[in-house]
Enzyme design. Structure first.
Site, mmCIF file in Angstrom:
data_model
loop_
_atom_site.group_PDB
_atom_site.id
_atom_site.type_symbol
_atom_site.label_atom_id
_atom_site.label_comp_id
_atom_site.label_asym_id
_atom_site.label_seq_id
_atom_site.Cartn_x
_atom_site.Cartn_y
_atom_site.Cartn_z
ATOM 1 N N THR A 1 -4.547 5.901 2.028
ATOM 2 C CA THR A 1 -4.901 7.270 2.413
ATOM 3 C C THR A 1 -5.785 7.931 1.345
ATOM 4 O OG1 THR A 1 -2.719 7.352 3.490
ATOM 5 C CG2 THR A 1 -4.000 9.343 3.554
ATOM 6 N N GLU B 1 0.862 -1.193 0.000
ATOM 7 C CA GLU B 1 0.000 0.000 0.000
ATOM 8 C C GLU B 1 0.891 1.233 0.000
ATOM 9 O OE1 GLU B 1 -2.828 0.397 3.318
ATOM 10 O OE2 GLU B 1 -2.670 2.579 3.160
ATOM 11 N N ARG C 1 0.149 10.372 0.705
ATOM 12 C CA ARG C 1 0.461 11.409 1.697
ATOM 13 C C ARG C 1 1.593 12.311 1.253
ATOM 14 N NH1 ARG C 1 0.406 7.482 7.063
ATOM 15 N NH2 ARG C 1 -1.521 6.441 6.446
ATOM 16 N N LYS D 1 -10.593 -2.306 6.079
ATOM 17 C CA LYS D 1 -9.395 -2.054 6.860
ATOM 18 C C LYS D 1 -9.886 -1.773 8.273
ATOM 19 C CE LYS D 1 -5.665 1.415 6.870
ATOM 20 N NZ LYS D 1 -4.536 1.810 6.019
HETATM 21 C C1 3PG Z 1 -1.869 3.191 7.847
HETATM 22 O O1 3PG Z 1 -2.193 4.113 7.113
HETATM 23 O O2 3PG Z 1 -2.333 2.056 7.727
HETATM 24 C C2 3PG Z 1 -0.959 3.479 8.962
HETATM 25 O O3 3PG Z 1 -0.293 4.664 8.829
HETATM 26 C C3 3PG Z 1 -0.018 2.371 9.267
HETATM 27 O O4 3PG Z 1 0.141 2.441 10.619
HETATM 28 P P1 3PG Z 1 1.542 2.229 11.322
HETATM 29 O O5 3PG Z 1 2.430 3.325 10.812
HETATM 30 O O6 3PG Z 1 1.267 2.337 12.788
HETATM 31 O O7 3PG Z 1 2.049 0.861 10.916
#
Ligand code: 3PG
Length: 209
Positions: free
Chosen positions: A71, A43, A47, A131
């Site tokens: 995102t 993924e 951002r 998710k």
């Molecule tokens: C996401 O968008 O899934 C998160 O930013 C991932 O979370 P993490 O940085 O705590 O692994």
């Protein structure tokens, strides 16, 4: 609706790296490091200004990994992700507009939930896979176990606060398809282009279950 396709992507690897890429020039090398480590799905978060270009680069250069856009905050993000060549799209939450657009989008769409009410809205809109974000902060394993009772058909990809030490406990849950996180691509390893370190993290993660 197209969500049917999402489950195949979420079953490609037990762990899905969530990566934020500042320089699209490193995207293909990063994807190759994951592939060498045995990971088949990634993924890329929308951002950074480089994100769409990074998705394009991975989709073009590395056929052995499926790249999704993360995102996704708006319907316009969803369309941009599809146009850039993302195989699927993921949001950190859900909006009515995205739930509606995701039903007919060119690529499968994975909305996120953190509560039972959000899950009910997603199920009512015809979705089955979600998710679960932010997994750690929103109740983690206990929450996913609690969801299993009233929502036996829902399936999840938890992300947020998961590490190599905790991922196995998530993957052991019957309603979890895969787990995601950024621990596989530490910022300092990306900055140093340390592909060997990322490959090693990926190998460990790929063997999580
Ligand atoms: C996401 O968008 O899934 C998160 O930013 C991932 O979370 P993490 O940085 O705590 O692994």
């Amino acid at each position: 609706m197209k969500q049917g396709g999402i489950e195949e992507f979420l079953r490609l690897s037990p762990v899905m790296p969530v990566v934020t890429i500042e320089d699209a020039g490193i995207a293909a090398d990063l994807a190759r490091a994951f592939v060498r480590g045995g990971i088949r799905v990634i993924e890329v978060t929308l951002r950074t200004p480089a994100a769409l270009q990074a998705i394009e680069a991975i989709a073009r250069a590395e056929p052995d990994i499926c790249v999704g856009a993360g995102t996704v905050l708006s319907v316009s993000d969803l369309h941009s992700a599809a146009k850039a060549g993302a195989a699927f799209a993921i949001s950190p939450g859900s909006t009515l507009a995205l739930l509606e657009a995701g039903r007919t989008s060119a690529i499968p769409y994975l909305p996120a939930v953190a509560t039972a009410s959000e899950l009910m809205n997603g199920l009512a809109a015809g979705y089955r896979c979600f998710k679960f974000f932010p997994a750690g902060a929103a109740g983690g394993i206990a929450m996913l176990k609690s969801f299993a009772g009233p929502f036996p058909d829902a399936r999840f990809c938890p992300t947020g606060g998961i590490t190599q030490d905790t991922v196995r406990s998530y993957l052991e849950l019957p309603n979890v398809l895969c787990a995601g996180g950024s621990w596989l691509s530490p910022a300092d390893a990306l900055a140093a282009r340390d592909w060997a370190r990322i490959e090693a993290l990926a190998s460990k993660a790929a063997a999580s279950l």
